[in-house]
Design a protein around this motif. Sequence first.
Motif, mmCIF file in Angstrom:
data_model
loop_
_atom_site.group_PDB
_atom_site.id
_atom_site.type_symbol
_atom_site.label_atom_id
_atom_site.label_comp_id
_atom_site.label_asym_id
_atom_site.label_seq_id
_atom_site.Cartn_x
_atom_site.Cartn_y
_atom_site.Cartn_z
ATOM 1 N N LEU A 21 6.233 11.858 10.039
ATOM 2 C CA LEU A 21 6.128 11.024 8.848
ATOM 3 C C LEU A 21 4.869 11.390 8.075
ATOM 4 O O LEU A 21 3.775 11.483 8.661
ATOM 5 N N PRO A 22 4.977 11.565 6.770
ATOM 6 C CA PRO A 22 3.766 11.847 5.972
ATOM 7 C C PRO A 22 2.909 10.599 5.851
ATOM 8 O O PRO A 22 3.402 9.474 5.953
ATOM 9 N N SER A 23 1.642 10.795 5.631
ATOM 10 C CA SER A 23 0.749 9.655 5.443
ATOM 11 C C SER A 23 1.096 8.956 4.130
ATOM 12 O O SER A 23 1.365 9.607 3.126
ATOM 13 N N ARG A 25 9.410 4.486 4.161
ATOM 14 C CA ARG A 25 9.369 4.066 5.558
ATOM 15 C C ARG A 25 7.937 4.027 6.083
ATOM 16 O O ARG A 25 7.521 3.073 6.749
ATOM 17 N N GLU A 26 7.150 5.113 5.779
ATOM 18 C CA GLU A 26 5.772 5.168 6.281
ATOM 19 C C GLU A 26 4.907 4.074 5.663
ATOM 20 O O GLU A 26 4.013 3.515 6.326
ATOM 21 N N ALA A 27 5.185 3.705 4.417
ATOM 22 C CA ALA A 27 4.416 2.626 3.776
ATOM 23 C C ALA A 27 4.705 1.286 4.452
ATOM 24 O O ALA A 27 3.797 0.470 4.661
ATOM 25 N N ALA A 59 0.733 7.039 0.547
ATOM 26 C CA ALA A 59 -0.165 7.373 -0.560
ATOM 27 C C ALA A 59 -1.504 6.655 -0.433
ATOM 28 O O ALA A 59 -2.554 7.215 -0.747
ATOM 29 N N ALA A 60 -1.500 5.435 0.059
ATOM 30 C CA ALA A 60 -2.731 4.658 0.208
ATOM 31 C C ALA A 60 -3.374 4.851 1.577
ATOM 32 O O ALA A 60 -4.411 4.244 1.852
ATOM 33 N N GLY A 61 -2.741 5.656 2.452
ATOM 34 C CA GLY A 61 -3.274 5.842 3.799
ATOM 35 C C GLY A 61 -2.650 4.866 4.783
ATOM 36 O O GLY A 61 -1.986 3.890 4.398
ATOM 37 N N TRP A 62 -2.896 5.146 6.074
ATOM 38 C CA TRP A 62 -2.273 4.323 7.127
ATOM 39 C C TRP A 62 -2.958 2.968 7.294
ATOM 40 O O TRP A 62 -2.382 2.041 7.831
ATOM 41 N N ASP A 63 -4.222 2.863 6.871
ATOM 42 C CA ASP A 63 -4.987 1.650 7.140
ATOM 43 C C ASP A 63 -5.184 0.772 5.906
ATOM 44 O O ASP A 63 -5.970 -0.161 5.931
ATOM 45 N N THR A 64 -4.465 1.084 4.831
ATOM 46 C CA THR A 64 -4.602 0.319 3.580
ATOM 47 C C THR A 64 -3.230 -0.149 3.120
ATOM 48 O O THR A 64 -2.228 0.531 3.362
ATOM 49 N N LEU A 65 -3.194 -1.312 2.478
ATOM 50 C CA LEU A 65 -1.927 -1.839 1.976
ATOM 51 C C LEU A 65 -1.428 -0.965 0.827
ATOM 52 O O LEU A 65 -2.144 -0.717 -0.147
ATOM 53 N N SER A 66 -0.186 -0.489 0.963
ATOM 54 C CA SER A 66 0.414 0.362 -0.066
ATOM 55 C C SER A 66 0.806 -0.463 -1.286
ATOM 56 O O SER A 66 0.964 -1.692 -1.208
ATOM 57 N N ALA A 67 0.980 0.244 -2.391
ATOM 58 C CA ALA A 67 1.402 -0.437 -3.618
ATOM 59 C C ALA A 67 2.789 -1.038 -3.435
ATOM 60 O O ALA A 67 3.598 -0.547 -2.640
#
Length: 991
Positions: free
Chosen positions: A274-276, A292-294, A278-286
């Motif tokens: 799974l790609p990281s 799926r990764e978000a 856009a906001a990273g694994w430790d931050t809430l995505s938009a």
Amino acid sequence: MQIVELEMQIQETTKLFRIIKEKITATRNNVRTTVKELIRVLKEHENLMMTELDIIEKRQENDHSIQHEHLQMSVKELESAVQNCEMTMERKIDVEALQTQMNEIEKSRRALKANQNDFYKPSHVGYLRDEKYIQDFSGATPGVILVSKTDPSSSLVSASLSVETSFFCPRFSMASAAATGSSTKETTNYARLCRLLVDIGTQALRDTFDTIHPPANLHTILTANKTTLQSLRTRKVINATQWGMLFPAIPTSVSSAHFDITLLMALLRNICGLPSPAAGWDTLSAATDVSREADIARVKYYRNSVYGHAECASVDDALFNIYWGDIRDTLVRLGGEKYRADIDNLKTECMDPEVEKHCKELLSQWKKDEENVKDKLDELIKKMDDLKTSNLPLKKESAIEGESTVLEGMLENFAMCREKGHETEPLDRYCNNCKVSICDRCGETRHTHHTKVSIQQATEAEKLMLEETVEQVKMQVVELEMQMKTTTELFTISKEKIAKARKNVWTTVEELIRVLKEHERTMLTELDVIEKAQQRDHSTQFELLQASVNEFKSSVKNCEEVLRKNVSVETLQAQQAEIERCKGVLKAPIKEIYKPCHLRYQTNNEYRKTLTGSAPGKVLVSKTDPLRSLLEWKGSRKAEAGEIKNIDIITINSDGEKCFQEIDEIKVRVQSPTGMNIDLKSLYRSRWRYSYAFIPSCDGEHEVTVVVNDQPLPGTPRRLLVAPYQYPFAFKFRTCRKFSQFKEPCAVAMDNKTENLVIVDRKKKKVRIFKSSIHGNFKELGQSEAVLKDPSSVAFTQSGSVMVISAGSMICFTASGKFIAQINNKHLKVPFSLTIARDGRMVVCDSGDKSVKVLSPDGKELLQSFSAPDCDDYPWEAICHQDKFFVSYPAARCVKTFNKDGSFLFDIGNESAREGQLSEPHGLGVDAFGNLIVCDSENKTLNFFKLEGKFLKGIRNNLLECPWSIAVSPNTQLPSFLIADPVKKSVILFW
């Protein structure tokens, strides 16, 4: 004289009343003493049971402490040996040093194996109530109040006392109110969020992981990614327990069902491609990023947000609704719509205080585990930075430093040969026979005929062996750590059982004491009633007697005054009348209202003897050893869907003997391939053998888990391979009429409620309706009144009516064949076939525009319409099952699958399929085991597929020439289906 007698009677009545009061007081004391004595017996029993449980608990604590310390010492010793070995392999050490190190580690392993004893044996404890004792106790009373009806004044001197008892004996309830915990709305909100994340969140992540890496080949995937996983373990992202779950002793037994949420998150991020986000694994995505990764990252973010309220453990309604909506949407996107109903139910269902506490602890532990990993990772990065900025070598701990010094000394001593005359020769050869390093000249003398290799080759070989040994020791460390964890879990379970037994003892004794107290209150109330009645009657009697005495005294006084005076004859006559009246009063009987009673408390000696001679229950400790108990299959480890599979559990004690314990708890659970759990109930028990019966409802690999006294049976879960149901019997459809042959049966349908059957005969232009009966015979209920032109399809509606498609029209009949109405729908062009979904919707194949149309149950409203993309063929028949549509396309030689929205999913049986290729599919049906059956008229076969498209088997039969239409029975006890064959002019029954 009469006055004197009355006064004596007054004195006697008062004396008797005083005696009665003394008897009532004595009876009260007797009741209290009896009840107190029985309560003392119950309290002694309670103390005895509690003492016995205390002894068991202390013994369990002692054994567990010894076992835990022993395992901890073993782990430390092995870890130290591994560390020394790894240090040795990092240095340039000769082969003898490597051999010495290997001998040391093997010696440690042998010593540990020799000293490894199971000091701790978890006990299964319970308090077994004696239900007969409880019933006898609550069904009778310790005694009754007896009130004598004997009249002493009327009895003879030699008469024996006859006593009749009159008492009230109530029957008391043994129910006790369970203490319930209380919680506020805010704390319950917090607990619900914890449970949503821990329970459903974990399952959603597990389903996501299983979608990427199917369970069937999980062990292969993990082995291929072992280097990556080893790196995660080195960085402490994966702990020893989780490593043991990933790489168990039996590789194929690995299952994601055992992975916790921390491990699942690590695997999804590192080995699932799974790609990281856009906001990273430790931050809430938009909000716009719904990948799926978000969503996986969102689960972690929401976990942190909810955990922020852990200190107060409460969330207000407004914040709760925001969190709940966001988390629900995330989990539904990850796991699918099936999660929505479970999440909605969780929002409203009652929360058990124990479940609340458990979920809060799990969420807290999840957060702490991750923070611990981060701390260790930061520490490791800091050390790496320090190492880069310093050119000084790292200093080892004293033990490691001493070891390295010894090894360096060994290196210096073994660099040159020690043989006389060979001192200048380097040790560059190794003798495999003698296991020593030698020089070239030694190889030409004493070791001439021995096998020799270069010192580098020998060192590499020894290093390889040492590496394998180290890996084995590491696995042993993991096993010991898992054993420590298991031992602690078992000890916790044992303590819970002991606490439960204590509570059961206390509850039982309190119930019985409550019964005694209730009896005491009843007896004292009865005595109060008797005392009040005696007091009332005595007072009334006393007043009557006193009034009579006063009247007599007044008359006597008047008469005495007349005698003292010189009165006339008329006065004497008047006084004589007064005397006559007094004589009349004397002769009149005095009403005896007061009846003094004789009473006492009659003790039920048999009751007291029974209850004091036995006990309301006893503490039992099971001797069954779950680790020795066995699971036995009757027959092979294979089963067939719909057929009974017998499973036996044999309980064995620590001495290896079969045993039976009254309090043993045995649970057998079967998990189907779809993930559904089925708890089996014991059919019967024959001494130490517990028998269970399982009827698989689908084929595929099932898992059977057995738990004996809260411990899993060794080797479970075991796999049970269930083959598809074979439908071994087939014969032609028979009716109760002689002249009922078919000319061209082209369509068949069955009513799911009544199992009535309807058959369309194209040449006879009729619809015939039958009622099923035993032995495969069918009684004809009726046939359509009207002549049908070119009938092509038939189905039963939810109301039991018969719907027929004839020459592009939809006609409705009763179950006896009477015409009801013709269904007109402007959206239908040329309807060709019809089936009815479970919810009553009509699924119609329209050859006019080559589409599948879904109508309302009354057929008047169009709900949905779809067609196959890139396909110019018209659909033959469509069925709806489990939110999917299966549509047969004879010209395309396949069955196409669509989701509930009508979007195309995949083909079944097309030309690219390795097996189960279809030539001309027509009729479709789903049997009782969830398998799709396809009538292939050109191949003369019935093909069975899983709903996801996997081919299972094909059936050929001499009775089949052109299988055209199918009707499946809903009866799971007697699975069967019927096939209409227009070429054979018959209907064939398979069962």
